[in-house]
Design a protein around this motif. Structure first.
Motif, PDB file in Angstrom:
ATOM      1  N   LEU A 196       0.909  -1.108   0.105  1.00  0.00           N
ATOM      2  CA  LEU A 196      -0.074   0.102  -0.055  1.00  0.00           C
ATOM      3  C   LEU A 196       0.803   1.272   0.212  1.00  0.00           C
ATOM      4  O   LEU A 196       0.535   2.275  -0.623  1.00  0.00           O
ATOM      5  CB  LEU A 196      -0.994   0.096   1.162  1.00  0.00           C
ATOM      6  N   PRO A 197       1.857   1.409   0.774  1.00  0.00           N
ATOM      7  CA  PRO A 197       2.739   2.635   0.652  1.00  0.00           C
ATOM      8  C   PRO A 197       3.239   2.883  -0.656  1.00  0.00           C
ATOM      9  O   PRO A 197       3.536   3.918  -1.185  1.00  0.00           O
ATOM     10  CB  PRO A 197       3.854   2.167   1.608  1.00  0.00           C
ATOM     11  N   ALA A 198       3.635   1.968  -1.301  1.00  0.00           N
ATOM     12  CA  ALA A 198       4.062   2.123  -2.942  1.00  0.00           C
ATOM     13  C   ALA A 198       3.039   2.534  -3.796  1.00  0.00           C
ATOM     14  O   ALA A 198       3.254   3.592  -4.549  1.00  0.00           O
ATOM     15  CB  ALA A 198       4.773   0.779  -3.397  1.00  0.00           C
ATOM     16  N   LEU A 199       1.789   1.954  -3.610  1.00  0.00           N
ATOM     17  CA  LEU A 199       0.590   2.489  -4.364  1.00  0.00           C
ATOM     18  C   LEU A 199       0.262   3.828  -3.996  1.00  0.00           C
ATOM     19  O   LEU A 199      -0.277   4.690  -4.794  1.00  0.00           O
ATOM     20  CB  LEU A 199      -0.427   1.480  -4.144  1.00  0.00           C
ATOM     21  N   LEU A 218       6.757   3.005  -9.121  1.00  0.00           N
ATOM     22  CA  LEU A 218       6.342   2.208  -8.057  1.00  0.00           C
ATOM     23  C   LEU A 218       5.133   1.448  -8.074  1.00  0.00           C
ATOM     24  O   LEU A 218       5.077  -0.026  -8.344  1.00  0.00           O
ATOM     25  CB  LEU A 218       6.404   2.777  -6.840  1.00  0.00           C
ATOM     26  N   ALA A 219       3.960   1.999  -8.691  1.00  0.00           N
ATOM     27  CA  ALA A 219       3.037   1.133  -9.189  1.00  0.00           C
ATOM     28  C   ALA A 219       3.061   0.333 -10.459  1.00  0.00           C
ATOM     29  O   ALA A 219       2.472  -0.779 -10.478  1.00  0.00           O
ATOM     30  CB  ALA A 219       1.576   2.377  -9.322  1.00  0.00           C
ATOM     31  N   ILE A 252      -3.564   2.585 -11.052  1.00  0.00           N
ATOM     32  CA  ILE A 252      -2.854   4.009 -10.609  1.00  0.00           C
ATOM     33  C   ILE A 252      -1.822   4.314 -11.179  1.00  0.00           C
ATOM     34  O   ILE A 252      -1.665   5.557 -11.223  1.00  0.00           O
ATOM     35  CB  ILE A 252      -2.312   3.126  -8.803  1.00  0.00           C
ATOM     36  N   ALA A 253      -1.009   3.459 -11.853  1.00  0.00           N
ATOM     37  CA  ALA A 253       0.320   3.914 -12.547  1.00  0.00           C
ATOM     38  C   ALA A 253      -0.160   4.730 -13.822  1.00  0.00           C
ATOM     39  O   ALA A 253       0.545   5.842 -13.900  1.00  0.00           O
ATOM     40  CB  ALA A 253       0.973   2.623 -12.958  1.00  0.00           C
ATOM     41  N   VAL A 254      -1.263   4.259 -14.641  1.00  0.00           N
ATOM     42  CA  VAL A 254      -1.428   5.002 -15.646  1.00  0.00           C
ATOM     43  C   VAL A 254      -2.280   6.408 -15.147  1.00  0.00           C
ATOM     44  O   VAL A 254      -1.840   7.335 -15.763  1.00  0.00           O
ATOM     45  CB  VAL A 254      -2.572   4.129 -16.358  1.00  0.00           C
ATOM     46  N   ALA A 277      -6.126  -9.344  -8.959  1.00  0.00           N
ATOM     47  CA  ALA A 277      -6.671  -8.088  -8.532  1.00  0.00           C
ATOM     48  C   ALA A 277      -5.748  -6.738  -8.125  1.00  0.00           C
ATOM     49  O   ALA A 277      -5.703  -5.558  -8.331  1.00  0.00           O
ATOM     50  CB  ALA A 277      -7.745  -8.216  -7.558  1.00  0.00           C
ATOM     51  N   LEU A 278      -4.826  -7.197  -7.331  1.00  0.00           N
ATOM     52  CA  LEU A 278      -3.798  -6.144  -7.008  1.00  0.00           C
ATOM     53  C   LEU A 278      -2.920  -5.661  -8.084  1.00  0.00           C
ATOM     54  O   LEU A 278      -2.617  -4.463  -8.181  1.00  0.00           O
ATOM     55  CB  LEU A 278      -2.681  -6.785  -5.905  1.00  0.00           C
ATOM     56  N   SER A 279      -2.650  -6.597  -9.098  1.00  0.00           N
ATOM     57  CA  SER A 279      -1.943  -6.128 -10.145  1.00  0.00           C
ATOM     58  C   SER A 279      -2.716  -5.202 -11.104  1.00  0.00           C
ATOM     59  O   SER A 279      -2.298  -4.023 -11.650  1.00  0.00           O
ATOM     60  CB  SER A 279      -1.493  -7.420 -11.125  1.00  0.00           C
TER      61      SER A 279
END
Length: 612
Positions: free
Chosen positions: A336-339, A353-354, A391-393, A383-385
């Motif tokens: 979660l911190p990375a996201l 990171l995401a 989030i990354a996009v 689902a996490l991926s």
């Protein structure tokens, strides 16, 4: 009596004799067991017949055949007064009896031990921090007293663990001593500044690792938890808040505790070591966003290390863990911190990171040969991926780029993962967010009011229109592939695809017309092309339906073609007739009319040929 009858009676006699001997032995054993058990409360005797053990079997003899007599008539049931009384329930125990039972189970000892750990550690913190603020004793005496106390508690715990019944107290004393030593190390670094942070990290890893090694030696997950959990509350008090130094300490402790768990089913130990890093990092991200001005790249790097520890630790420990779903969820909490790193304002770092989390989780899921990664774990991490990729996009790009990228990702995920439920729902999630960006940049009012769009917005709208059609068809195909019967849900799904296609075709043609020819001619030409495009797609659906061999499979394309044809006729008479003028209106009516004539005659001729 014949010989076979005598033999049969002889065998029955032997079996009854054996049964009587067995019942006698059982009765004797029950009597012995009753004498050894404590006396039960007296109950009223049952006045009925009393069972007595059968006597020893008489000598074996051959019974003579006796004529059968009529069975005795059934006796009436005894009156209600002779029914046996209902067995009384267990008596209610008093508070003193319940406390005594809890003490016998060891619960009181465990509660007192945990309370002793908390109180002693609070005392150590008071010795290190508050005594320094009040000027009580010299710093050397405070630190030395803390070290002596820590070593003495561990030594006493080792001796107590060797005695019978001393395990609970030994675990509590050892946990207190180890945590006190760790707090002492933090104090000499952040309060007194006697050693450099790098040296203190080495000392801290030795102390924390030694305590966890002791927990492994004693095979006690509770000791490991009592070493880690108090630090979540006490360490920030010593460091003066959530700082990078505290985060570094927690990262070292989490890494040092990983080898201790090898071969152990200690899922809550893994949860504790993950929480020891995740919670301070999430608080640090919030504080950095609101109050402090620490370098976001340092906090982002710590978030990346924490995510790596959570993922690698889960993969290493998974073969020995029985609660694998809990392990998978703990891993999600660990990343979660990375996201959430984007709250610090570093968009590039947050996107990297995401994206790294998304790629790592996808690689683990796709590999499918990692020990312990079962079906439920694979679904959670899939689902996490997907969430990490979303989030990354959205962090890396603005809406004009993020919309088409998400729609393209949804198309690829739909086609590649059409057999997996998680992939389907991930694709739908990408579509929802991508469509929101698409409609936000080119809302429906632009189709009725001529509007000049900037070139970047127009290009994004054109790409998103085509990708929206592709992903709508792909999703409908993946959800209905192999379905012979078209129920109402499937028909509704394909109806939605037809509506999305019509809207996207119109948006594409109008946007392209305005971009190339301006507001006047480009807007009218775009609507004319949209009406013709609707009819062309309807014709294509009819042609596809004629080439399908299975009769039931023709229902969906035929229904879609009819719906598009009806929509084109409505648009032609309600919108184009009043809005278009000149050559645009003429071309629209002539082309649509010729197309309808060709579709009708061609479809009728094809059906006639199939009937012959």
């Amino acid at each position: 009596m014949t010989e076979p009858h005598q033999a049969a009676l002889h065998r029955l006699s032997e079996e009854f004799t054996a049964m009587s001997r067995q019942l006698a032995r059982v009765a004797t054993q029950l009597s012995e067991l009753e004498r050894t058990m404590p006396a039960a409360p007296a109950q009223q005797p049952y006045p009925g017949p009393v069972f007595t053990p059968p006597a020893a079997a008489p000598p074996m003899h051959h019974p003579q055949y006796q004529p059968q007599t009529a069975p005795p008539s059934p006796q009436p049931a005894p009156p209600a007064a002779y029914l046996p009384p209902r067995a009384p329930g267990p008596p209610k125990r008093s508070l003193a009896e319940r406390i005594s039972a809890a003490g016998e189970r060891g619960l009181i000892g465990k509660l007192l031990a945990v309370a002793g750990v908390a109180v002693t550690l609070i005392g150590v913190v008071l010795l290190v921090v508050l005594a320094a603020q009040a000027g009580i004793l010299r710093p050397e005496i405070r630190v030395g007293a803390g070290a002596v106390l820590a070593g003495g508690l561990v030594a006493i715990a080792d001796r107590l663990n060797r005695r019978a019944g001393g395990r609970i107290g030994a675990i509590a004393l050892a946990a207190t001593g180890i945590a006190a030593a760790y707090i002492d190390v933090i104090a000499i670094t952040t309060v007194y500044h006697w050693v450099a942070p790098g040296v203190s990290l080495i000392i801290a890893s030795v102390v924390g690792g030694g305590g966890l090694v002791l927990a492994r030696h004693w095979d006690s997950e509770q000791l490991g938890l009592l070493v880690l959990v108090p630090l979540l509350v006490l360490a920030p008090i010593v460091t003066g808040g959530i700082t990078l130094t505290l985060i570094a300490f927690m990262l070292v402790l989490s890494a040092a505790s990983l080898p201790v768990q090898l071969g152990k089913d200690w899922v809550w130990m893994h949860a504790a070591r993950t929480t020891a890093v995740t919670l301070p990092l999430l608080l640090a991200l919030l504080i950095n966003r609101v109050v402090t001005g620490d370098d976001p790249w340092l906090i982002g790097a710590a978030c990346g290390i924490a995510a790596a520890l959570a993922i690698v630790g889960a993969l290493i420990l998974m073969p020995w863990i029985t609660s694998r779903v809990v392990m998978a969820l703990v891993t999600v909490a660990g990343v979660l911190p990375a996201l959430a790193a984007g709250v610090t304002g570093g968009r590039v770092l947050a996107a990297l990171l995401a994206a790294a989390v998304a790629v790592a989780m996808l690689a683990i899921v796709v590999t499918g040969r990692i020990p312990g990664v079962t079906g439920a774990v694979r679904q959670i991490w899939s689902a996490l991926s997907a969430v990490s990729a979303l989030i990354a996009v959205t962090v890396a790009f603005n809406g004009l780029v993020a919309g088409p990228v998400l729609l393209a990702m949804a198309t690829v995920v739909t086609i590649a993962g059409r057999e997996h439920r998680v992939a389907r729902w991930a694709a739908i999630g990408f579509v929802v967010v991508g469509a929101a960006f698409f409609v936000g940049s080119a809302p429906p009012r632009y189709l009725t009011n001529p509007t000049v769009l900037p070139t970047s917005v127009a290009v994004s709208t054109l790409a998103a229109s085509l990708l929206m059609i592709a992903v709508a068809v792909a999703i409908a195909w993946s959800w209905t592939a192999g379905e012979a019967d078209l129920d109402d849900g499937i028909r509704l799904l394909w109806t939605g695809v037809v509506a999305v296609t019509a809207y996207c075709v119109t948006t594409f043609t109008v946007t392209a017309g305005v971009l190339m020819a301006g507001l006047d001619g480009g807007f009218l030409a775009g609507h004319m092309a949209a009406t013709i495009g609707w009819i062309a797609i309807a014709a294509g659906l009819f042609v596809y339906a004629l080439r399908v061999a299975h009769r039931d499979a023709r229902t969906a394309p035929i229904a879609g073609g009819l719906a598009l044809t009806a929509a084109a006729m409505v648009k032609l008479f309600l919108f184009d007739l009043g809005t278009l003028d000149g050559i645009f209106r003429v071309v629209a009516f002539i082309v649509v009319g010729l197309a309808l004539l060709g579709m009708g005659s061609g479809y009728a001729r094809s059906l006639a040929q199939q009937d012959r």
